[in-house]
Write a protein that holds these residues in place. Sequence first.
Motif: not given
Lengths: 147, 380
Positions: B210-234
Amino acid sequence: MTGVRAWRLALGVAGVAAVLFGLRGLLTGGPATDWPVTATWLLAGVLVHDLVVVPVVAGVGWLLARWLPEGVRPVVRGGLVVAATVTVVALPVLNAPGDPRNPSLMPLDYPRNLAVVLGVVGAVTVVLAVHRRWRAGRAAGPRAGAG
Amino acid sequence: MRLRLDRPLPAPPDALRRGPLREDAFSSPVHDPTVTARLGRWLGIAFATCFVTGLISHYIQQPPSWLTVPSRPVWGYRVNQGVHVATGLACVPLLLAKLWSVAPQLWVWPPVRSVLHAIERLSILVLVASAVFELVSGLLNVVQWYPWPFFFPRTHYYVAWVAIGSIVLHVAVKAPAIATALASRPSPERRTFLFGVAAAVATVTVVTVGQTLRPLSSLALLAPRRPEVGPQGLPVNRTAAAARIDPVGPDYRLTVAGPRPYELSLAELRALPQHDAELPIACVEGWSATGRWRGVRLRDLLEQAGAPAGSRVRVSSLERDGLYRESVVDAAHSADGLTLLALELNGAALTPDHGSPVRLIAPNRPGVLQTKWVVRVEVL
């Protein structure tokens, strides 16, 4: 020389050539590849695997064979494979220093998340194991009654 | 006289055969060629995928003169690097299970049967060492943890050649044994083990991809990144603080150096025709996220400088040092209408961590080459 043998020989030569290209790059790379350090890391990986991972897995396997009824052993083994490898994959996010200036790097509560994942894996394993026992019991049941 | 490498060597005294070296010191039903060959097949495919995607990434970052990198598809690098990291993570369960299935080979007796056997064991040592190194160094790189002095990309690249070479050699040596083992069906207990390894691959993938596949983002429990987490949503790779960038003042000028060089203030840059582009930031570390960017087309700036369409240009940052303080934009990317010097992200002016006041954003390009804090564009 048969076709298959020639094919294997060519593959082997190509493989050795690739290994030598990689080793040459490591040895001539200077500080960028720092070969004494790289060699230490290469060897350390093997030693950790052979002297830590293998004995631990063997020990767990031994306990499994001693304590678990034979019927559920394969399912529990599978569950442990999943749990153990997920834990290995989580080790970096659990232990990396991170960067306090960059909150987008490793933004999650990883100990909690790993507990959730292991909980789900454990629950699925127990359900599958109980299901196996129940099925085995049902298969053995009528035969015992008929005897 | 022909050299006999397979002539038996004298065996060591049996008195040394203790501990794990005892016959059948530890047996497991999964120590079986039918298991090894199947895991080996999956692992071989996974390592080959990692090698090819890694090579593509290497050449995109350091293109040799004969290679022109296309600017399309827009998602090319994103998919390449997502596959590279996801496949590498999937290799962790595969490699551990594969090595466990052949663990008795570690304490085989006698340890060395012949010179040929010694060479084979040495080649296995090289294979295991390089494969473990690639997975460990890759796992640490995606969390930006570098507990070593060497330069990760180059060392990871050369060890990859060692790993893929020793795998190819291993397949060549073992081909008959692999064919025999694949021809016979594993027992039910062994099939359950293989199923467990497949479940491990699936689980590792689901909790990270889910760190790269946005639809699975909420399942990315152990990914070092979340595609929507960061300044300005990135997410951000290198922060302004890490790059030691101070906010620019009214004296900021963007220099465009070409046949007709000129300078632009921030107000003049904002007054130029603005264009929108929906493009991903795709990091070498395997995460990616789409942003809505708005800014000036690079090709418009170049045209104004009198540079021919499709000129190669160098884009430089305010950063004083750092490996990625400048990048080269080649012909395909500089001519592409989606390549922007962006002033806005997701509807707001860029924040410092995203490269304010101006950053480069181009399609099908690694994140490290999307130069931030741009101060100079130079026609090469």
